[in-house]
Design an enzyme around this catalytic site. Structure first.
Site, short mmCIF file in Angstrom:
data_model
loop_
_atom_site.label_atom_id
_atom_site.label_comp_id
_atom_site.label_asym_id
_atom_site.label_seq_id
_atom_site.Cartn_x
_atom_site.Cartn_y
_atom_site.Cartn_z
N GLU A 244 -29.92 53.67 60.32
CA GLU A 244 -29.48 55.02 60.68
C GLU A 244 -28.13 54.99 61.39
O GLU A 244 -27.27 55.85 61.15
CB GLU A 244 -30.52 55.69 61.58
CG GLU A 244 -30.13 57.10 62.01
CD GLU A 244 -31.28 57.82 62.70
OE1 GLU A 244 -32.29 58.08 62.03
OE2 GLU A 244 -31.16 58.11 63.91
N ARG A 270 3.37 73.63 61.66
CA ARG A 270 3.47 74.55 62.79
C ARG A 270 4.73 74.25 63.58
O ARG A 270 4.97 73.12 63.98
CB ARG A 270 2.23 74.39 63.68
CG ARG A 270 2.24 75.24 64.93
CD ARG A 270 2.04 76.71 64.60
NE ARG A 270 1.94 77.50 65.83
CZ ARG A 270 1.88 78.82 65.85
NH1 ARG A 270 1.89 79.50 64.72
NH2 ARG A 270 1.79 79.48 67.00
N GLN A 281 6.02 64.48 71.47
CA GLN A 281 5.27 63.23 71.65
C GLN A 281 3.82 63.49 72.08
O GLN A 281 2.91 62.75 71.70
CB GLN A 281 5.98 62.39 72.71
CG GLN A 281 5.68 60.91 72.61
CD GLN A 281 6.56 60.09 73.52
OE1 GLN A 281 6.71 60.40 74.71
NE2 GLN A 281 7.14 59.03 72.99
#
Lengths: 381, 82
Positions: A244, A270, A281
Site C-alpha cells: 500500500e 502570469r 526568485q
C-alpha cells in the site's frame, strides 16, 4: 540499475494518461462538490484493466509485475484529477494483493476474478473509533463457533465502506494473545446477516471517495471466511502495508508532477510588475523545490517497488517513500495555492481542491508521525 | 556460526532495544514476551532471507514459526531443504 521505463510501460502510461483525461476528468469538480463516487467511472477503470494489473492471469488478472503496476498508477495520478476515485481503486488493489499473498487457492479462485474485473467493490476494515495509529488495539472480536466465527464490533472511516460488496475485516480472534497471533482476517459479504454499512462520511478532501462505518452485530461467517490462518492478521496487515505504501504514493507522485507542470505554466504566463512571476526568485525557488522533491520521490518510489517485485522486505523503503512523497505533495499543493494568490483560494480553480485532497495523504496508511516512528525503528534507533 | 546462534545474535544486537540480563535461550518465548511483534518479524525476515538466500511467505508467516529461536531455526532449515 536501470532508471528508464520499458517501451511497453511507456505505451501503457500514454494510454492511461489519454484515458484519464478523456474519461475521468470531465465533471471532477462537480463530483467533488457533491461528494459523488461514480460507479460508472469505476466500471470504466475496470474495463481498462486498472483493477487487474498485478494479479495472476489464472484468477482474471493481467500478471504484470509490481513496478509496471506502480508505473501505471503513477501515470494515472498524473493525469486523473479525481483523487478520490484513485484512492478507491488502490484500496481495491490492496485487498486483492492480500488475497493473492495469503488466501487459499480456493479463496483466490472464488474472490479474485470479481475483484480484478471490478464487478465487486472491496474495502479493508482496520480502523476503529478507538484505534487509528494504534491499529492493533482494536476491539472488534471474532469468536470461534462450531460453524465458523461470530463477529462483533465496529470499524470507522473505512475507504469504500458505503459502496463495498466485500470487506476484508481484521478482528481479535484470541484476546489472550498479543496482536501478533491474536488478530485474524476475514472476508465478509455485504449481505451477511448482522453486517451493516453506514452512510458516507463528509470530508475535507477526497470527497469522491466514500468513507464510512461498518457494524458487525452477531455476524456469523463460515470458517472458510478466514483469510490466511488464525492469528495471522497482524502479519498479513504489516505485509499489506508495504504494498500500500508503494501503490498509493505512485498516485501521489503523479499528482505532484501535475501540480508542478501546471504551476510552471502559470508562473510563465502570469505577469506582475512587468514580468512573468516565475522570474521572481521567491516563485522560482518554490518550483525548484517541487521539481527536486518529485525527482527524489520517484527514486524512492521505484526502488521500493523493485524490492517488492524481488519478493524482498521493504518496510523501511516503503515507509520512506510514503512519508516523503505525501509530505512533498502537501507542500507542493500549498505552494501552488500560494503562487496563484487569490485565484488559488477560489474553488473555481483546481489548486484549492488539490490542496484539500493532499492533506489526507499524510494521515491515511499511517500518519507521517507513524512513518517516522517506523523509519527510526527500522534504522535501529 | 550455526543457525540458532546467528538468529540469537541478530535478535539480541539488531532488534532488542534493551540489554538482556541473561542471554536468550533457544526456547525462550519471543512473541509472548513481546520481543518480536509483526514489524519485528519483517525485520527478522529480511535478515533470514538475505543470509540464507531463501523466501519465507504465505503460510509460513504465522506466530508459531517465530515463537522461539528453535522454531525460527526449524523454519529456516525447512525452507533451505525444500
Amino acid at each position: 540499475m536501470n532508471f528508464t521505463f520499458t517501451p511497453d510501460q511507456v505505451a501503457m502510461r500514454k494510454t492511461i494518461v489519454d484515458f484519464a483525461r478523456q474519461e475521468l476528468n470531465p465533471g471532477a469538480a462537480e463530483r467533488d462538490r457533491q461528494s459523488l463516487f461514480s460507479r460508472q467511472l469505476w466500471d470504466k477503470c475496470a474495463a481498462m484493466h486498472l483493477l487487474a494489473l498485478p494479479f495472476p492471469e489464472q484468477y482474471g488478472g493481467d500478471g504484470f509485475d509490481f513496478v509496471t503496476t506502480v508505473a501505471v498508477y503513477h501515470a494515472l495520478g498524473y493525469a486523473c484529477k479525481d483523487a478520490g476515485l484513485l484512492h478507491a481503486l488502490t484500496a481495491q488493489l490492496i485487498c486483492g494483493l492480500q488475497i493473492v499473498l495469503f488466501a487459499s487457492d480456493e479463496q483466490k479462485a472464488a474472490l479474485l476474478p470479481d475483484l480484478a474485473a471490478g464487478r465487486l467493490i472491496y474495502a479493508q476494515a482496520m480502523t476503529e473509533p478507538g484505534s487509528g495509529s494504534d491499529a492493533f488495539a482494536m476491539h472488534t472480536s471474532a469468536q470461534k463457533t462450531e460453524s465458523g466465527y461470530l463477529l462483533n464490533g465496529a470499524k470507522t472511516m473505512i475507504s469504500n465502506a458505503p459502496v463495498a460488496d466485500r470487506v476484508l475485516l481484521f478482528a481479535v480472534s484470541d484476546s489472550e494473545k498479543k496482536a501478533f497471533g491474536g488478530i485474524s482476517c476475514f472476508i465478509v459479504a455485504r449481505d451477511a446477516a448482522g453486517f451493516s454499512a453506514g452512510k458516507a462520511m463528509d470530508k475535507l478532501g477526497l470527497r469522491t471517495l466514500t468513507n464510512g462505518e461498518l457494524v458487525f452485530s452477531d455476524c456469523q461467517v463460515p470458517a472458510s471466511a478466514l483469510i490466511g490462518r488464525a492469528g495471522q492478521g497482524a502479519m498479513l496487515f504489516t505485509e499489506a502495508m508495504e504494498w500500500e505504501r508503494t501503490l498509493i504514493p505512485a498516485c501521489l507522485l503523479g499528482e505532484q508532477e501535475r501540480i508542478l507542470e501546471e504551476s510552471v505554466r502559470y508562473a510563465r504566463e502570469r505577469r506582475a510588475f512587468g514580468q512573468s512571476i516565475g522570474e521572481f526568485q521567491a516563485v522560482a525557488h518554490k518550483l525548484a523545490r517541487m521539481k527536486m522533491n518529485a525527482e527524489l520521490g520517484a527514486l524512492a518510489l521505484y526502488s521500493a517497488a523493485a524490492l517488492k517485485d524481488q519478493h524482498k522486505r521493504a518496510a523501511l523503503e516503503t515507509s520512506t517513500a510514503k512519508l516523503f512523497i505525501s509530505e512533498s505533495l502537501k507542500q507542493a499543493a500549498l505552494d501552488a495555492v500560494q503562487l496563484r494568490g487569490g485565484y488559488g483560494y477560489m474553488t473555481e480553480y483546481e489548486a484549492e481542491r488539490e490542496l484539500r485532497d493532499s492533506i489526507a495523504s499524510t494521515l491515511y496508511s499511517g500518519t507521517s508521525e507513524m512513518q517516522l516512528n517506523l523509519i527510526a525503528r527500522l534504522t535501529g534507533v | 556460526m550455526d543457525t540458532k546462534n546467528a538468529i540469537r545474535d541478530f535478535i539480541t544486537h539488531e532488534m532488542l532495544r534493551h540489554a538482556l540480563e541473561t542471554p536468550l535461550g533457544d526456547d525462550d518465548q519471543l512473541v509472548e514476551s513481546g520481543i518480536i511483534d509483526s514489524l519485528g518479524v519483517m525485520t527478522l525476515l529480511s535478515f533470514l532471507e538475505e543470509r540464507y538466500a531463501l523466501q519465507i511467505s504465505g503460510d509460513d508467516l504465522i506466530p508459531d514459526n517465530f515463537s522461539s529461536i528453535s522454531s525460527i531455526a526449524s523454519l529456516v532449515e525447512m525452507r533451505r531443504t525444500s
